[in-house]
Design a protein around this motif. Structure first.
Motif, PDB file in Angstrom:
ATOM      1  N   LEU A 287       0.870  -1.176   0.000  1.00 51.45           N
ATOM      2  CA  LEU A 287       0.000   0.000   0.000  1.00 51.45           C
ATOM      3  C   LEU A 287       0.906   1.223   0.000  1.00 51.45           C
ATOM      4  CD1 LEU A 287      -2.624  -0.970   2.735  1.00 51.45           C
ATOM      5  CD2 LEU A 287      -2.901  -1.073   0.257  1.00 51.45           C
ATOM      6  N   SER A 288       0.746   2.071  -0.992  1.00 50.75           N
ATOM      7  CA  SER A 288       1.513   3.300  -1.126  1.00 50.75           C
ATOM      8  C   SER A 288       0.713   4.420  -0.455  1.00 50.75           C
ATOM      9  CB  SER A 288       1.704   3.580  -2.618  1.00 50.75           C
ATOM     10  OG  SER A 288       1.829   4.940  -2.885  1.00 50.75           O
ATOM     11  N   VAL A 289       1.348   5.126   0.489  1.00 49.35           N
ATOM     12  CA  VAL A 289       0.659   6.199   1.205  1.00 49.35           C
ATOM     13  C   VAL A 289       1.456   7.491   1.057  1.00 49.35           C
ATOM     14  CG1 VAL A 289      -0.286   6.990   3.401  1.00 49.35           C
ATOM     15  CG2 VAL A 289      -0.231   4.544   2.891  1.00 49.35           C
ATOM     16  N   SER A 290       0.942   8.397   0.232  1.00 53.23           N
ATOM     17  CA  SER A 290       1.589   9.685   0.040  1.00 53.23           C
ATOM     18  C   SER A 290       1.264  10.604   1.217  1.00 53.23           C
ATOM     19  CB  SER A 290       1.102  10.335  -1.261  1.00 53.23           C
ATOM     20  OG  SER A 290       1.596  11.652  -1.348  1.00 53.23           O
ATOM     21  N   LEU A 291       2.294  11.262   1.708  1.00 51.12           N
ATOM     22  CA  LEU A 291       2.114  12.246   2.769  1.00 51.12           C
ATOM     23  C   LEU A 291       2.147  13.667   2.213  1.00 51.12           C
ATOM     24  CD1 LEU A 291       4.295  10.620   5.575  1.00 51.12           C
ATOM     25  CD2 LEU A 291       1.839  10.439   5.197  1.00 51.12           C
ATOM     26  N   ASP A 292       2.076  13.780   0.879  1.00 55.18           N
ATOM     27  CA  ASP A 292       1.960  15.104   0.272  1.00 55.18           C
ATOM     28  C   ASP A 292       0.639  15.721   0.731  1.00 55.18           C
ATOM     29  OD1 ASP A 292       4.303  15.443  -1.538  1.00 55.18           O
ATOM     30  OD2 ASP A 292       3.548  13.554  -2.330  1.00 55.18           O
ATOM     31  N   GLU A 293       0.618  17.010   0.864  1.00 54.51           N
ATOM     32  CA  GLU A 293      -0.554  17.678   1.423  1.00 54.51           C
ATOM     33  C   GLU A 293      -1.759  17.608   0.487  1.00 54.51           C
ATOM     34  OE1 GLU A 293       0.349  21.607   2.964  1.00 54.51           O
ATOM     35  OE2 GLU A 293       2.456  21.012   2.983  1.00 54.51           O
ATOM     36  N   ALA A 294      -2.815  16.978   0.957  1.00 54.33           N
ATOM     37  CA  ALA A 294      -4.033  16.824   0.152  1.00 54.33           C
ATOM     38  C   ALA A 294      -4.700  18.171  -0.132  1.00 54.33           C
ATOM     39  CB  ALA A 294      -5.014  15.888   0.858  1.00 54.33           C
ATOM     40  N   ALA A 295      -4.474  19.144   0.732  1.00 53.33           N
ATOM     41  CA  ALA A 295      -5.115  20.448   0.553  1.00 53.33           C
ATOM     42  C   ALA A 295      -4.434  21.277  -0.524  1.00 53.33           C
ATOM     43  CB  ALA A 295      -5.101  21.219   1.870  1.00 53.33           C
ATOM     44  N   THR A 296      -3.293  20.814  -0.989  1.00 57.04           N
ATOM     45  CA  THR A 296      -2.551  21.571  -1.983  1.00 57.04           C
ATOM     46  C   THR A 296      -2.632  20.856  -3.325  1.00 57.04           C
ATOM     47  OG1 THR A 296      -1.037  22.168  -0.198  1.00 57.04           O
ATOM     48  CG2 THR A 296      -0.317  22.645  -2.431  1.00 57.04           C
ATOM     49  N   PRO A 297      -3.446  21.368  -4.238  1.00 58.44           N
ATOM     50  CA  PRO A 297      -3.609  20.693  -5.536  1.00 58.44           C
ATOM     51  C   PRO A 297      -2.299  20.466  -6.270  1.00 58.44           C
ATOM     52  CG  PRO A 297      -5.271  22.406  -5.263  1.00 58.44           C
ATOM     53  CD  PRO A 297      -4.312  22.539  -4.116  1.00 58.44           C
ATOM     54  N   GLU A 298      -1.346  21.374  -6.117  1.00 60.66           N
ATOM     55  CA  GLU A 298      -0.056  21.207  -6.783  1.00 60.66           C
ATOM     56  C   GLU A 298       0.670  19.975  -6.261  1.00 60.66           C
ATOM     57  OE1 GLU A 298      -0.764  24.143  -4.997  1.00 60.66           O
ATOM     58  OE2 GLU A 298      -1.540  25.193  -6.742  1.00 60.66           O
ATOM     59  N   LYS A 299       0.599  19.740  -4.954  1.00 56.29           N
ATOM     60  CA  LYS A 299       1.260  18.571  -4.353  1.00 56.29           C
ATOM     61  C   LYS A 299       0.587  17.283  -4.807  1.00 56.29           C
ATOM     62  CE  LYS A 299       3.843  20.910  -1.315  1.00 56.29           C
ATOM     63  NZ  LYS A 299       5.073  20.745  -0.671  1.00 56.29           N
ATOM     64  N   VAL A 300      -0.729  17.303  -4.891  1.00 53.92           N
ATOM     65  CA  VAL A 300      -1.467  16.129  -5.361  1.00 53.92           C
ATOM     66  C   VAL A 300      -1.067  15.818  -6.806  1.00 53.92           C
ATOM     67  CG1 VAL A 300      -3.756  15.216  -5.888  1.00 53.92           C
ATOM     68  CG2 VAL A 300      -3.382  16.496  -3.774  1.00 53.92           C
ATOM     69  N   ALA A 301      -0.959  16.856  -7.620  1.00 51.78           N
ATOM     70  CA  ALA A 301      -0.566  16.671  -9.020  1.00 51.78           C
ATOM     71  C   ALA A 301       0.858  16.111  -9.114  1.00 51.78           C
ATOM     72  CB  ALA A 301      -0.676  17.984  -9.784  1.00 51.78           C
ATOM     73  N   LEU A 302       1.778  16.599  -8.276  1.00 46.74           N
ATOM     74  CA  LEU A 302       3.145  16.072  -8.267  1.00 46.74           C
ATOM     75  C   LEU A 302       3.162  14.595  -7.893  1.00 46.74           C
ATOM     76  CD1 LEU A 302       5.217  18.922  -6.558  1.00 46.74           C
ATOM     77  CD2 LEU A 302       5.459  18.090  -8.900  1.00 46.74           C
ATOM     78  N   ALA A 303       2.384  14.242  -6.884  1.00 47.78           N
ATOM     79  CA  ALA A 303       2.323  12.839  -6.461  1.00 47.78           C
ATOM     80  C   ALA A 303       1.773  11.964  -7.584  1.00 47.78           C
ATOM     81  CB  ALA A 303       1.476  12.704  -5.196  1.00 47.78           C
ATOM     82  N   ASN A 304       0.724  12.417  -8.242  1.00 47.93           N
ATOM     83  CA  ASN A 304       0.153  11.657  -9.355  1.00 47.93           C
ATOM     84  C   ASN A 304       1.141  11.521 -10.503  1.00 47.93           C
ATOM     85  OD1 ASN A 304      -2.583  10.530  -9.269  1.00 47.93           O
ATOM     86  ND2 ASN A 304      -3.104  12.556  -8.508  1.00 47.93           N
ATOM     87  N   THR A 305       1.868  12.572 -10.799  1.00 44.49           N
ATOM     88  CA  THR A 305       2.870  12.524 -11.867  1.00 44.49           C
ATOM     89  C   THR A 305       3.932  11.476 -11.546  1.00 44.49           C
ATOM     90  OG1 THR A 305       2.498  14.827 -12.448  1.00 44.49           O
ATOM     91  CG2 THR A 305       4.613  13.872 -13.115  1.00 44.49           C
ATOM     92  N   PHE A 306       4.387  11.468 -10.302  1.00 47.45           N
ATOM     93  CA  PHE A 306       5.382  10.471  -9.894  1.00 47.45           C
ATOM     94  C   PHE A 306       4.825   9.052 -10.027  1.00 47.45           C
ATOM     95  CE2 PHE A 306       7.060   7.666  -6.591  1.00 47.45           C
ATOM     96  CZ  PHE A 306       8.375   7.575  -7.028  1.00 47.45           C
ATOM     97  N   LEU A 307       3.602   8.835  -9.554  1.00 50.51           N
ATOM     98  CA  LEU A 307       3.002   7.496  -9.630  1.00 50.51           C
ATOM     99  C   LEU A 307       2.864   7.027 -11.078  1.00 50.51           C
ATOM    100  CD1 LEU A 307       0.304   7.853  -6.839  1.00 50.51           C
ATOM    101  CD2 LEU A 307       2.424   6.510  -6.739  1.00 50.51           C
ATOM    102  N   ARG A 308       2.523   7.928 -11.976  1.00 52.07           N
ATOM    103  CA  ARG A 308       2.445   7.578 -13.405  1.00 52.07           C
ATOM    104  C   ARG A 308       3.826   7.226 -13.950  1.00 52.07           C
ATOM    105  NH1 ARG A 308      -0.513  12.234 -13.807  1.00 52.07           N
ATOM    106  NH2 ARG A 308       1.065  13.213 -15.110  1.00 52.07           N
ATOM    107  N   LYS A 309       4.812   8.026 -13.569  1.00 50.75           N
ATOM    108  CA  LYS A 309       6.174   7.826 -14.071  1.00 50.75           C
ATOM    109  C   LYS A 309       6.703   6.441 -13.700  1.00 50.75           C
ATOM    110  CE  LYS A 309      10.832   9.710 -13.732  1.00 50.75           C
ATOM    111  NZ  LYS A 309      11.675  10.689 -13.048  1.00 50.75           N
TER     112      LYS A 309
END
Length: 172
Positions: A84-106
């Motif tokens: 289970l992958s658990v990102s601790l990037d801030e959910a309230a910050t759309p930019e952080k969510v987008a960065l996390a998603n970009t990494f997961l895709r990569k």
């Protein structure tokens, strides 16, 4: 977190996930969970050996470790191993969510990808760690072992993590 920010973050998260599915023919999603939701995700895997990988895009050692866990998942999935992958990037910050998603895709993450939607004070107190990388490995009965960066001078000993997982997989 205000309702407006939550809706914006969730909308962005769903939009990025939909784009991922179209771009790579494989939909990679992150699901926002709180601490209790994370506990439920782990409990759903009872009977399997589970590695919970706490990571963030601002943590180079976390991102470097991700391929180790992808390989372990491929190697041991048929024996009952789950990550289970658990990102601790801030959910309230759309930019952080987008960065996390970009990494997961990569990295083409094959895991259940969660986004912990709790302030650091909450998860550090409840889970007993303040820095990442940090990993919890649960045996088939829910007993856990924690590995974190401060366990050794060079960071997490991934060979030891894998040995622990193999030992737990061989236990009935």
């Amino acid at each position: 977190m205000t309702r407006g920010i939550w809706v914006l973050a969730l909308t962005l998260l769903m939009g990025v996930s939909a784009t991922v599915g179209q771009a790579q023919d494989k939909k990679i999603e992150m699901t926002a969970v709180n601490y209790d939701g994370l506990k439920q995700e782990v409990l759903k895997q009872r009977g399997k050996v589970v590695l919970v990988d706490f990571w963030a895009t601002f943590c180079p050692p976390c991102k470097k470790a991700f391929p180790h866990f992808i390989e372990m998942q491929k190697k041991y999935a048929d024996k009952g191993f789950v990550v289970l992958s658990v990102s601790l990037d801030e959910a309230a910050t759309p930019e952080k969510v987008a960065l996390a998603n970009t990494f997961l895709r990569k990295v083409d993450s094959p895991f259940r990808n969660l986004l912990l939607d709790e302030p650091q004070e909450v998860w550090s107190k409840k889970m007993g760690f303040k820095s990442i990388p940090c990993y919890f490995v649960f045996d088939r009965h829910g007993k856990w072992v924690r590995f974190r960066a401060s366990d050794s001078a060079d960071g997490v000993d991934y060979d030891q993590v894998e040995k622990t997982i193999v030992q737990m997989l061989n236990e009935k």
